[in-house]
Structures are given as structure tokens and as C-alpha cells.
Design a protein around this motif. Structure first.
Motif, PDB file in Angstrom:
ATOM      1  N   ASP A 165     -11.001   2.308   3.557  1.00  0.00           N
ATOM      2  CA  ASP A 165     -11.769   2.789   4.850  1.00  0.00           C
ATOM      3  C   ASP A 165     -10.789   2.678   6.274  1.00  0.00           C
ATOM      4  O   ASP A 165      -9.753   3.128   6.258  1.00  0.00           O
ATOM      5  CB  ASP A 165     -13.118   2.053   4.914  1.00  0.00           C
ATOM      6  CG  ASP A 165     -13.789   2.571   3.759  1.00  0.00           C
ATOM      7  OD1 ASP A 165     -13.755   3.582   3.289  1.00  0.00           O
ATOM      8  OD2 ASP A 165     -14.731   1.529   3.300  1.00  0.00           O
ATOM      9  N   ALA A 166     -11.307   1.590   7.041  1.00  0.00           N
ATOM     10  CA  ALA A 166     -10.569   1.289   8.374  1.00  0.00           C
ATOM     11  C   ALA A 166      -9.168   0.543   7.850  1.00  0.00           C
ATOM     12  O   ALA A 166      -8.315   0.602   8.667  1.00  0.00           O
ATOM     13  CB  ALA A 166     -11.417   0.416   9.177  1.00  0.00           C
ATOM     14  N   MET A 214      -0.930  10.571   5.863  1.00  0.00           N
ATOM     15  CA  MET A 214      -2.174  10.627   4.770  1.00  0.00           C
ATOM     16  C   MET A 214      -2.748   9.043   4.447  1.00  0.00           C
ATOM     17  O   MET A 214      -1.869   8.301   4.605  1.00  0.00           O
ATOM     18  CB  MET A 214      -1.507  11.208   3.646  1.00  0.00           C
ATOM     19  CG  MET A 214      -1.114  12.724   3.514  1.00  0.00           C
ATOM     20  SD  MET A 214      -0.864  13.203   1.957  1.00  0.00           S
ATOM     21  CE  MET A 214      -2.184  13.369   1.255  1.00  0.00           C
ATOM     22  N   ARG A 215      -3.970   9.218   4.605  1.00  0.00           N
ATOM     23  CA  ARG A 215      -4.715   7.797   4.548  1.00  0.00           C
ATOM     24  C   ARG A 215      -4.832   7.701   2.868  1.00  0.00           C
ATOM     25  O   ARG A 215      -5.323   8.406   2.282  1.00  0.00           O
ATOM     26  CB  ARG A 215      -5.909   7.995   5.110  1.00  0.00           C
ATOM     27  CG  ARG A 215      -6.709   6.614   5.137  1.00  0.00           C
ATOM     28  CD  ARG A 215      -8.090   6.700   5.740  1.00  0.00           C
ATOM     29  NE  ARG A 215      -8.026   7.033   7.094  1.00  0.00           N
ATOM     30  CZ  ARG A 215      -7.896   5.897   8.094  1.00  0.00           C
ATOM     31  NH1 ARG A 215      -7.877   4.709   7.675  1.00  0.00           N
ATOM     32  NH2 ARG A 215      -7.661   6.497   9.274  1.00  0.00           N
ATOM     33  N   VAL A 216      -4.355   6.296   2.583  1.00  0.00           N
ATOM     34  CA  VAL A 216      -4.403   5.962   1.037  1.00  0.00           C
ATOM     35  C   VAL A 216      -5.276   4.785   1.027  1.00  0.00           C
ATOM     36  O   VAL A 216      -5.024   3.711   1.482  1.00  0.00           O
ATOM     37  CB  VAL A 216      -3.190   5.773   0.742  1.00  0.00           C
ATOM     38  CG1 VAL A 216      -2.935   5.404  -0.850  1.00  0.00           C
ATOM     39  CG2 VAL A 216      -2.101   6.909   0.819  1.00  0.00           C
ATOM     40  N   ASP A 217      -6.349   5.046   0.141  1.00  0.00           N
ATOM     41  CA  ASP A 217      -7.063   3.958  -0.445  1.00  0.00           C
ATOM     42  C   ASP A 217      -6.384   3.030  -1.303  1.00  0.00           C
ATOM     43  O   ASP A 217      -6.006   3.635  -2.441  1.00  0.00           O
ATOM     44  CB  ASP A 217      -8.671   4.235  -0.800  1.00  0.00           C
ATOM     45  CG  ASP A 217      -9.300   4.767   0.511  1.00  0.00           C
ATOM     46  OD1 ASP A 217      -9.023   4.358   1.802  1.00  0.00           O
ATOM     47  OD2 ASP A 217     -10.256   5.596   0.111  1.00  0.00           O
ATOM     48  N   LEU A 218      -6.127   1.683  -1.373  1.00  0.00           N
ATOM     49  CA  LEU A 218      -5.598   1.258  -2.320  1.00  0.00           C
ATOM     50  C   LEU A 218      -6.119  -0.071  -2.873  1.00  0.00           C
ATOM     51  O   LEU A 218      -6.737  -0.868  -1.872  1.00  0.00           O
ATOM     52  CB  LEU A 218      -4.087   0.624  -1.617  1.00  0.00           C
ATOM     53  CG  LEU A 218      -3.024  -0.062  -2.347  1.00  0.00           C
ATOM     54  CD1 LEU A 218      -2.663   0.817  -3.557  1.00  0.00           C
ATOM     55  CD2 LEU A 218      -1.948  -0.790  -1.503  1.00  0.00           C
ATOM     56  N   ILE A 219      -6.119  -0.087  -4.227  1.00  0.00           N
ATOM     57  CA  ILE A 219      -6.705  -1.599  -4.589  1.00  0.00           C
ATOM     58  C   ILE A 219      -5.678  -2.102  -5.683  1.00  0.00           C
ATOM     59  O   ILE A 219      -5.058  -1.317  -6.473  1.00  0.00           O
ATOM     60  CB  ILE A 219      -7.864  -1.081  -5.681  1.00  0.00           C
ATOM     61  CG1 ILE A 219      -9.117  -0.660  -4.806  1.00  0.00           C
ATOM     62  CG2 ILE A 219      -8.342  -2.368  -6.359  1.00  0.00           C
ATOM     63  CD1 ILE A 219     -10.151  -0.239  -5.520  1.00  0.00           C
TER      64      ILE A 219
END
Length: 144
Positions: A81-82, A91-96
Motif C-alpha cells: 500500500d503506502a 510501477m508500484r510493487v507490493d513486496l513480502i
């Protein structure tokens, strides 16, 4: 051997047995052993002693024990998210990311881990550049 000598000998034998039992009990009470899951660092009188495999005598008034967990710990870092990562092409990348860490079974490494978990020295230093904006509390609670 007359009765008086035998009585004195028996009395001294009973006293010696009681002294031995008390000494064994006290030594057993003061001796602390480390396990495969937990090493410890004894500080206080006569300096620091790191115990990885074995044990040490710990006198409660003179020594302090700091246990060190030797198990594998899972640390999860979430960037969503933020807080998501933004790539070079915007590009926005959600990372875990998950990290599995443990303390090595050497005296120097256990002593360093004990230093890091000392609450008087403040928060731990993560040391990784990408995680520098991750607050200490978020990092700390993520692996508990």
C-alpha cells in the motif's frame, strides 16, 4: 572398639553424610546448563562467560544470566500500500520478504547476540539499506 568410640564414629559419619547431601544440593542449585535451544551469557563477578554447550556455576547475588535463543527465527518484512516499492519505471510493487535467521553456535556470535538484545543499549541496528525506513517497533514485533 568400645561403645563410646563407635557412637562418636557414627555421629561423625552422620554429620559428614548430611554435609555431603547439603553440598550436593547447593552445587546442583547453583549449576546452570545450556540446552540446544538456549545458550546463555553469565555476567558479573569475574567477567563475562559465554556458555553454548555445557554449564556454569551461577551465584544469584554475584552473577546475572542473559539467555540467547538458538532457534531459527522468521522475520517478515511487508512493503504494501503506502509503503510499497516504486520501481525505476514508476510501477508500484507490493513486496513480502521473509528472512530466516539464527545465532551461530560460537562463543563470539552468542556474545554479540546478547549485546544486541540488551535493552539498556537501545534498539537493534537492522543494518540493511532497503529496510532503513522500517521502524524498530514494526521490525521487532514482526518476528515475535
Amino acid at each position: 572398639m568400645d561403645a563410646q568410640t563407635f557412637g562418636a564414629f557414627l555421629l561423625w559419619l552422620i554429620i559428614a553424610a548430611i554435609v555431603v547431601v547439603i553440598a550436593v544440593y547447593i552445587l546442583r542449585w547453583l549449576y546452570r546448563r545450556s540446552t540446544k535451544e538456549t545458550a546463555f551469557v553469565r555476567t558479573g563477578f569475574m567477567g563475562e562467560k559465554v556458555v553454548v554447550n555445557g554449564g556454569a556455576f551461577v551465584i544469584p547475588v554475584l552473577h546475572e544470566i542473559t539467555p540467547v535463543n538458538m532457534n531459527v527465527l522468521r522475520i517478515e518484512v511487508r512493503r504494501e500500500d503506502a509503503l510499497a516499492l516504486i520501481t525505476r519505471n514508476r510501477m508500484r510493487v507490493d513486496l513480502i520478504a521473509e528472512f530466516f535467521v539464527r545465532v551461530g553456535a560460537h562463543r563470539e556470535l552468542v556474545a554479540a547476540a546478547e549485546d544486541d538484545q540488551d535493552p539498556a543499549k537501545g534498539p537493534r541496528n537492522i543494518g540493511a539499506e532497503p529496510a532503513k525506513d522500517l521502524s524498530w517497533w514494526d521490525w521487532f514485533w514482526s518476528w515475535l
